[in-house]
Design an enzyme around this catalytic site. Structure first.
Site, PDB file in Angstrom:
ATOM      1  N   TYR A 175     -24.495 -17.473 -29.971  1.00 56.12           N
ATOM      2  CA  TYR A 175     -22.591 -17.573 -29.852  1.00 56.12           C
ATOM      3  C   TYR A 175     -22.417 -18.686 -31.040  1.00 56.12           C
ATOM      4  O   TYR A 175     -21.404 -18.889 -31.635  1.00 56.12           O
ATOM      5  CB  TYR A 175     -23.004 -18.308 -28.247  1.00 56.12           C
ATOM      6  N   VAL A 205     -28.645  -8.073 -20.085  1.00 56.08           N
ATOM      7  CA  VAL A 205     -29.494  -7.293 -21.074  1.00 56.08           C
ATOM      8  C   VAL A 205     -30.647  -6.960 -20.345  1.00 56.08           C
ATOM      9  O   VAL A 205     -31.509  -7.730 -20.977  1.00 56.08           O
ATOM     10  CB  VAL A 205     -29.488  -6.750 -22.601  1.00 56.08           C
ATOM     11  N   GLY A 236     -31.940  -7.022 -28.345  1.00 56.14           N
ATOM     12  CA  GLY A 236     -31.792  -6.419 -29.955  1.00 56.14           C
ATOM     13  C   GLY A 236     -31.624  -5.434 -30.371  1.00 56.14           C
ATOM     14  O   GLY A 236     -32.260  -4.949 -31.834  1.00 56.14           O
ATOM     15  N   PHE A 246     -35.900 -14.104 -15.137  1.00 53.08           N
ATOM     16  CA  PHE A 246     -36.286 -14.807 -16.912  1.00 53.08           C
ATOM     17  C   PHE A 246     -36.008 -16.104 -17.029  1.00 53.08           C
ATOM     18  O   PHE A 246     -36.525 -17.405 -17.429  1.00 53.08           O
ATOM     19  CB  PHE A 246     -35.089 -14.319 -17.548  1.00 53.08           C
ATOM     20  N   GLU A 247     -34.895 -16.649 -16.337  1.00 52.86           N
ATOM     21  CA  GLU A 247     -34.622 -18.612 -16.157  1.00 52.86           C
ATOM     22  C   GLU A 247     -35.478 -18.662 -15.277  1.00 52.86           C
ATOM     23  O   GLU A 247     -35.603 -20.172 -15.002  1.00 52.86           O
ATOM     24  CB  GLU A 247     -33.319 -18.964 -15.936  1.00 52.86           C
ATOM     25  N   GLY A 269     -28.246  -4.126 -30.289  1.00 51.56           N
ATOM     26  CA  GLY A 269     -27.029  -4.409 -30.325  1.00 51.56           C
ATOM     27  C   GLY A 269     -26.168  -4.325 -29.205  1.00 51.56           C
ATOM     28  O   GLY A 269     -25.178  -4.033 -28.916  1.00 51.56           O
ATOM     29  N   GLY A 279     -26.089  -6.443 -26.334  1.00 54.99           N
ATOM     30  CA  GLY A 279     -25.764  -7.763 -25.897  1.00 54.99           C
ATOM     31  C   GLY A 279     -24.736  -8.298 -26.680  1.00 54.99           C
ATOM     32  O   GLY A 279     -23.267  -8.422 -26.119  1.00 54.99           O
ATOM     33  N   SER A 280     -24.442  -8.129 -27.786  1.00 51.83           N
ATOM     34  CA  SER A 280     -22.833  -7.501 -29.005  1.00 51.83           C
ATOM     35  C   SER A 280     -22.118  -7.020 -27.887  1.00 51.83           C
ATOM     36  O   SER A 280     -20.532  -7.632 -28.373  1.00 51.83           O
ATOM     37  CB  SER A 280     -23.341  -7.765 -30.614  1.00 51.83           C
TER      38      SER A 280
END
Length: 159
Positions: free
Chosen positions: A131, A87, A93, A26-27, A95, A97-98
């Site tokens: 963040y 994730v 999307g 991804f990065e 939740g 990650g939260s």
């Protein structure tokens, strides 16, 4: 969606390594990951663990992780560094990650740290927005500085 956030076990490190590779892809750094599953097991679960890891599990499959370790600030005292919160793309999307982020914040609070810190790529606006929305200060006037293994060897040879 039913999910579980829990402390990772050494048996989870193969899945954690896969998530690390997914993040590297991804990065736009697909060939940068050098850490092995064996490194993760030894470094996280050996005699002197270097990190603490949480995983997110859905239907018995690990689809997210957050890896943290203790640091010390000469200005603040004990801190925790969040190295990565990942994730799996297909689960973003939802939740998770939260939920992982919340677990990290709770962990830092339980440890009595004065600060939790991490880095974010300047082009990752969704993460920056997340963040900031959650009370973090994205310090855009600081640059990350690193020496890779070869630079360390070069320095030692010259000094």
């Amino acid at each position: 969606m039913d999910y579980t956030i829990r402390q990772a076990h050494k048996e989870d490190m193969c899945s954690v390594r896969e998530l690390i590779q997914e993040l590297a892809d991804f990065e736009k750094e697909p060939n940068a990951v050098e850490v092995t599953v064996e490194d993760l097991i030894e470094d996280g679960f050996g005699a002197h663990p270097a990190f603490h890891c949480f995983v997110a599990e859905v239907n018995g499959k690990i689809v997210g992780m957050a890896l943290v370790y203790q640091r010390y600030s000469t200005w603040k005292g004990k801190t925790v560094h969040l190295e990565d919160l990942i994730v799996s793309e297909k689960m973003r999307g939802t939740g998770l990650g939260s939920a992982l982020f919340t677990e990290v914040i709770k962990y830092g609070h339980q440890k009595g740290v004065k600060r939790i810190e991490w880095a974010v790529l300047d082009w990752n606006e969704p993460a920056i927005t997340f963040y900031e929305k959650n009370g973090a200060d994205v310090m855009r006037d600081w640059d990350t500085v690193q020496m890779n293994e070869q630079a360390i060897k070069n320095f030692i040879e010259q000094h």
